[in-house]
Design an enzyme around this catalytic site. Structure first.
Site, PDB file in Angstrom:
ATOM      1  N   THR A 128      30.704   6.589  48.608  1.00 25.99           N
ATOM      2  CA  THR A 128      31.485   7.326  49.603  1.00 25.99           C
ATOM      3  C   THR A 128      32.492   6.432  50.320  1.00 25.99           C
ATOM      4  OG1 THR A 128      31.257   8.461  51.729  1.00 25.99           O
ATOM      5  CG2 THR A 128      29.520   6.939  51.163  1.00 25.99           C
ATOM      6  N   ASP A 129      33.536   7.056  50.855  1.00 23.33           N
ATOM      7  CA  ASP A 129      34.519   6.300  51.650  1.00 23.33           C
ATOM      8  C   ASP A 129      33.893   5.716  52.917  1.00 23.33           C
ATOM      9  OD1 ASP A 129      34.192   8.691  53.060  1.00 23.33           O
ATOM     10  OD2 ASP A 129      36.321   9.210  53.132  1.00 23.33           O
ATOM     11  N   GLU A 130      32.759   6.305  53.346  1.00 23.35           N
ATOM     12  CA  GLU A 130      32.169   5.874  54.620  1.00 23.35           C
ATOM     13  C   GLU A 130      31.672   4.430  54.589  1.00 23.35           C
ATOM     14  OE1 GLU A 130      29.649   8.572  56.647  1.00 23.35           O
ATOM     15  OE2 GLU A 130      30.743  10.325  55.964  1.00 23.35           O
ATOM     16  N   TYR A 153      23.297   6.409  57.374  1.00 23.08           N
ATOM     17  CA  TYR A 153      23.625   6.962  56.044  1.00 23.08           C
ATOM     18  C   TYR A 153      24.557   6.027  55.281  1.00 23.08           C
ATOM     19  CZ  TYR A 153      26.521   9.539  52.699  1.00 23.08           C
ATOM     20  OH  TYR A 153      27.239   9.904  51.585  1.00 23.08           O
ATOM     21  N   LYS A 157      24.275   3.712  51.718  1.00 24.13           N
ATOM     22  CA  LYS A 157      25.177   3.857  50.572  1.00 24.13           C
ATOM     23  C   LYS A 157      25.834   2.503  50.247  1.00 24.13           C
ATOM     24  CE  LYS A 157      26.058   7.199  48.630  1.00 24.13           C
ATOM     25  NZ  LYS A 157      25.396   7.874  47.469  1.00 24.13           N
TER      26      LYS A 157
HETATM   27  P1  NAD Z   1      23.591  17.106  48.837  1.00 25.46           P
HETATM   28  O1  NAD Z   1      22.783  16.717  50.028  1.00 25.46           O
HETATM   29  O2  NAD Z   1      24.202  18.467  48.792  1.00 25.46           O
HETATM   30  O3  NAD Z   1      22.701  16.969  47.521  1.00 25.46           O
HETATM   31  C1  NAD Z   1      21.840  15.892  47.300  1.00 25.46           C
HETATM   32  C2  NAD Z   1      20.887  16.287  46.167  1.00 25.46           C
HETATM   33  O4  NAD Z   1      20.041  15.154  45.903  1.00 25.46           O
HETATM   34  C3  NAD Z   1      19.971  17.463  46.513  1.00 25.46           C
HETATM   35  O5  NAD Z   1      19.917  18.360  45.446  1.00 25.46           O
HETATM   36  C4  NAD Z   1      18.617  16.811  46.723  1.00 25.46           C
HETATM   37  O6  NAD Z   1      17.519  17.652  46.420  1.00 25.46           O
HETATM   38  C5  NAD Z   1      18.693  15.622  45.787  1.00 25.46           C
HETATM   39  N1  NAD Z   1      17.801  14.522  46.182  1.00 25.46           N
HETATM   40  C6  NAD Z   1      17.635  13.995  47.420  1.00 25.46           C
HETATM   41  N2  NAD Z   1      16.722  13.008  47.393  1.00 25.46           N
HETATM   42  C7  NAD Z   1      16.318  12.899  46.091  1.00 25.46           C
HETATM   43  C8  NAD Z   1      15.404  12.039  45.419  1.00 25.46           C
HETATM   44  N3  NAD Z   1      14.691  11.103  46.089  1.00 25.46           N
HETATM   45  N4  NAD Z   1      15.247  12.179  44.095  1.00 25.46           N
HETATM   46  C9  NAD Z   1      15.944  13.137  43.404  1.00 25.46           C
HETATM   47  N5  NAD Z   1      16.804  13.981  44.002  1.00 25.46           N
HETATM   48  C10 NAD Z   1      16.998  13.859  45.327  1.00 25.46           C
HETATM   49  O7  NAD Z   1      24.678  15.971  48.685  1.00 25.46           O
HETATM   50  P2  NAD Z   1      26.176  16.051  48.132  1.00 25.46           P
HETATM   51  O8  NAD Z   1      27.084  16.319  49.258  1.00 25.46           O
HETATM   52  O9  NAD Z   1      26.207  16.876  46.931  1.00 25.46           O
HETATM   53  O10 NAD Z   1      26.389  14.511  47.728  1.00 25.46           O
HETATM   54  C11 NAD Z   1      26.054  14.049  46.423  1.00 25.46           C
HETATM   55  C12 NAD Z   1      26.373  12.569  46.337  1.00 25.46           C
HETATM   56  O11 NAD Z   1      27.750  12.365  46.584  1.00 25.46           O
HETATM   57  C13 NAD Z   1      25.624  11.702  47.344  1.00 25.46           C
HETATM   58  O12 NAD Z   1      25.287  10.503  46.715  1.00 25.46           O
HETATM   59  C14 NAD Z   1      26.646  11.467  48.441  1.00 25.46           C
HETATM   60  O13 NAD Z   1      26.408  10.246  49.099  1.00 25.46           O
HETATM   61  C15 NAD Z   1      27.928  11.421  47.635  1.00 25.46           C
HETATM   62  N6  NAD Z   1      29.164  11.813  48.333  1.00 25.46           N
HETATM   63  C16 NAD Z   1      29.226  12.996  49.025  1.00 25.46           C
HETATM   64  C17 NAD Z   1      30.422  13.371  49.617  1.00 25.46           C
HETATM   65  C18 NAD Z   1      30.547  14.677  50.362  1.00 25.46           C
HETATM   66  O14 NAD Z   1      31.583  14.903  51.015  1.00 25.46           O
HETATM   67  N7  NAD Z   1      29.595  15.567  50.323  1.00 25.46           N
HETATM   68  C19 NAD Z   1      31.542  12.528  49.527  1.00 25.46           C
HETATM   69  C20 NAD Z   1      31.435  11.309  48.826  1.00 25.46           C
HETATM   70  C21 NAD Z   1      30.235  10.981  48.220  1.00 25.46           C
HETATM   71  O1  DAU Z   2      33.452  10.974  53.780  1.00 26.47           O
HETATM   72  C1  DAU Z   2      32.498  11.315  52.811  1.00 26.47           C
HETATM   73  C2  DAU Z   2      31.273  11.808  53.515  1.00 26.47           C
HETATM   74  O2  DAU Z   2      31.612  13.072  54.060  1.00 26.47           O
HETATM   75  C3  DAU Z   2      30.056  11.906  52.625  1.00 26.47           C
HETATM   76  O3  DAU Z   2      29.683  10.616  52.199  1.00 26.47           O
HETATM   77  C4  DAU Z   2      28.890  12.558  53.365  1.00 26.47           C
HETATM   78  O4  DAU Z   2      27.809  12.748  52.484  1.00 26.47           O
HETATM   79  C5  DAU Z   2      29.348  13.865  53.923  1.00 26.47           C
HETATM   80  O5  DAU Z   2      28.306  14.430  54.702  1.00 26.47           O
HETATM   81  C6  DAU Z   2      30.598  13.719  54.771  1.00 26.47           C
HETATM   82  O6  DAU Z   2      30.335  13.033  56.015  1.00 26.47           O
HETATM   83  P1  DAU Z   2      31.017  13.485  57.402  1.00 26.47           P
HETATM   84  O7  DAU Z   2      30.156  13.011  58.506  1.00 26.47           O
HETATM   85  O8  DAU Z   2      32.449  13.132  57.444  1.00 26.47           O
HETATM   86  O9  DAU Z   2      30.917  15.094  57.193  1.00 26.47           O
HETATM   87  P2  DAU Z   2      30.460  16.271  58.170  1.00 26.47           P
HETATM   88  O10 DAU Z   2      30.777  17.542  57.460  1.00 26.47           O
HETATM   89  O11 DAU Z   2      29.086  16.081  58.696  1.00 26.47           O
HETATM   90  O12 DAU Z   2      31.478  16.121  59.386  1.00 26.47           O
HETATM   91  C7  DAU Z   2      32.878  16.154  59.189  1.00 26.47           C
HETATM   92  C8  DAU Z   2      33.539  15.961  60.538  1.00 26.47           C
HETATM   93  O13 DAU Z   2      33.275  17.120  61.365  1.00 26.47           O
HETATM   94  C9  DAU Z   2      33.005  14.766  61.324  1.00 26.47           C
HETATM   95  O14 DAU Z   2      34.062  14.180  62.048  1.00 26.47           O
HETATM   96  C10 DAU Z   2      31.991  15.386  62.282  1.00 26.47           C
HETATM   97  C11 DAU Z   2      32.578  16.757  62.548  1.00 26.47           C
HETATM   98  N1  DAU Z   2      31.589  17.833  62.844  1.00 26.47           N
HETATM   99  C12 DAU Z   2      30.606  18.046  61.941  1.00 26.47           C
HETATM  100  C13 DAU Z   2      29.658  19.028  62.147  1.00 26.47           C
HETATM  101  C14 DAU Z   2      28.533  19.254  61.169  1.00 26.47           C
HETATM  102  C15 DAU Z   2      31.733  18.640  63.965  1.00 26.47           C
HETATM  103  O15 DAU Z   2      32.659  18.463  64.781  1.00 26.47           O
HETATM  104  N2  DAU Z   2      30.794  19.612  64.181  1.00 26.47           N
HETATM  105  C16 DAU Z   2      29.751  19.841  63.333  1.00 26.47           C
HETATM  106  O16 DAU Z   2      28.920  20.736  63.611  1.00 26.47           O
END
Ligand code: NAD
Ligand code: DAU
Length: 342
Positions: A128-130, A153, A157
């Protein structure tokens, strides 16, 4: 034929990736391993066994469970591992980091060791970018920056990224890392900003915006992310990191207003609430490396992507209604119930 292990394939990005691969790579066979935590949902992959026969199979299991992973790798000779399994929500990592370390760090080590022992062709870690930390008003993240994660988190990562790089350096493993910005699209669990606001607005509930709503994220449609993962898996240089971003920076408050407008809901639903502790101010991705080397660009514009995503949530009410009527209610109450309004 490519035999591919996708972990976390019942989550948001994982399930989109499984479908993307089954549709676009007819000679790839996918094994999806997922623990089915609160975020994993078998409805996200419903119908795939019937539609794709032996090209798709599912096994429930924990990537940090050495015995389970060893058996899995003994039964299957994988050409490629795409690791998406993770605890993914920043707010939950602030409530408790233990399970984040277990899955996001220990789980990656267990997978890397299995891949090494069994001679897996290539390992791709979805990061992730984070991991780069937070930006001020200007600049963007490029792959050469040092890691500076701020939340539990993102710290887990970053730890995983370092492990992957160490296995490349020490064991000569063929591994690559993708780092992507904020995804949105179908099947996203309604704890994340966009689906949470869509679902709350549809239910005429408060829209809780953290702090002043001026934090910035770089939004990418999940389909663009999935295409990028496959491109890096196929053609990325071993040991390299590739950033993916959507070229769509938006302040959170802009997003929430855009959702209200599209759903015909009043902005009076918006509530500014106590900020997330340690809230990163801004993320923006420089994805010129993957564009230059592999020809990848994001293709889905934010306005178009937001429209189709909202349409999906409108058409799939039962999917999210089932989620928000379960354990999610306790989560929502813990996270937002007594959260101070600003
Ligand atoms: P998500 O939370 O929707 O899904 C995670 C999945 O992993 C779920 O299906 C969960 O059951 C499974 N899981 C959790 N723990 C596990 C374990 N111990 N063994 C097997 N399975 C397990 O997450 P997402 O948003 O789909 O993110 C997927 C990946 O992409 C993550 O690695 C996250 O860090 C990365 N990522 C997410 C974003 C985003 O914006 N959502 C951006 C960049 C990277
Ligand atoms: O940048 C990539 C990441 O993006 C991934 O690695 C993470 O898995 C994913 O959860 C996401 O992280 P963020 O913290 O950026 O996403 P989130 O949707 O939780 O929040 C986005 C922005 O919105 C952040 O600035 C917090 C804000 N927010 C979020 C929630 C849930 C609110 O203001 N209110 C809310 O209720």
């Amino acid at each position: 034929m490519q035999r591919v292990l996708i972990t976390g394939g019942c989550g948001f990005i994982g399930s989109n990736l499984v479908r993307y691969i089954l549709r676009n790579r007819p000679d790839w066979h996918v094994v999806n391993v997922d623990l089915l935590t609160y975020a994993g949902n078998l409805e996200n992959t419903e119908g795939l066994e019937q539609a794709y026969g032996s090209r798709y199979s599912f096994a429930r299991g924990d990537i940090s469970d050495e015995r389970f992973i060893e058996e899995l790798f003994s039964r299957n000779k994988f050409d490629l591992v795409l690791n998406l399994a993770a605890e993914s929500h920043v707010d939950r990592s602030i409530e408790g980091a233990g399970v984040f370390v277990k899955t996001n760090v220990l789980g990656v080590q267990v997978l890397l060791d299995a891949a090494l022992r069994h001679g897996t062709g290539r390992f791709l870690q979805v990061s992730t970018d984070e991991v780069y930390g937070s930006l001020g008003a200007g600049g963007s993240f490029h792959e050469g920056l040092p890691l500076a994660p701020n939340s539990p988190y993102s710290a887990t990562k970053a730890a995983a990224d370092l492990l992957v790089k160490a296995y490349v350096h020490t064991h000569g493993m063929d591994a690559v890392i993708t780092r992507c910005s904020n995804n949105y699209g179908p099947y996203q669990f309604p704890e994340k900003l966009i689906p949470l606001m869509v679902v709350n607005a549809l239910n005429d509930k408060d829209l809780p915006v953290y702090g002043d709503g001026r934090n910035v994220r770089d939004w990418i449609h999940v389909e663009d992310h999935c295409r990028g993962i496959v491109v890096v898996a196929e053609r990325g240089r071993t040991g390299e990191v590739y950033n993916l971003g959507g070229d769509s920076e938006r302040e959170n408050i802009e997003i929430v207003r855009a959702i209200c407008r599209r759903l015909g809901k009043p902005e009076t639903l918006i509530r500014f609430v106590k900020d997330r502790p340690g809230h990163d101010f801004r993320y923006a991705m420089d994805h010129s490396k993957i564009s230059r080397e592999l020809g990848w660009e994001p293709e889905i514009g934010f306005e178009e992507g937001l429209d189709s995503t909202i349409a999906w949530y409108l058409e799939n009410r039962r999917w999210w209604e089932r989620i928000i009527s379960g354990d999610y209610r306790q989560y929502y109450e813990r996270m937002y119930g007594s959260r101070e309004r600003l």
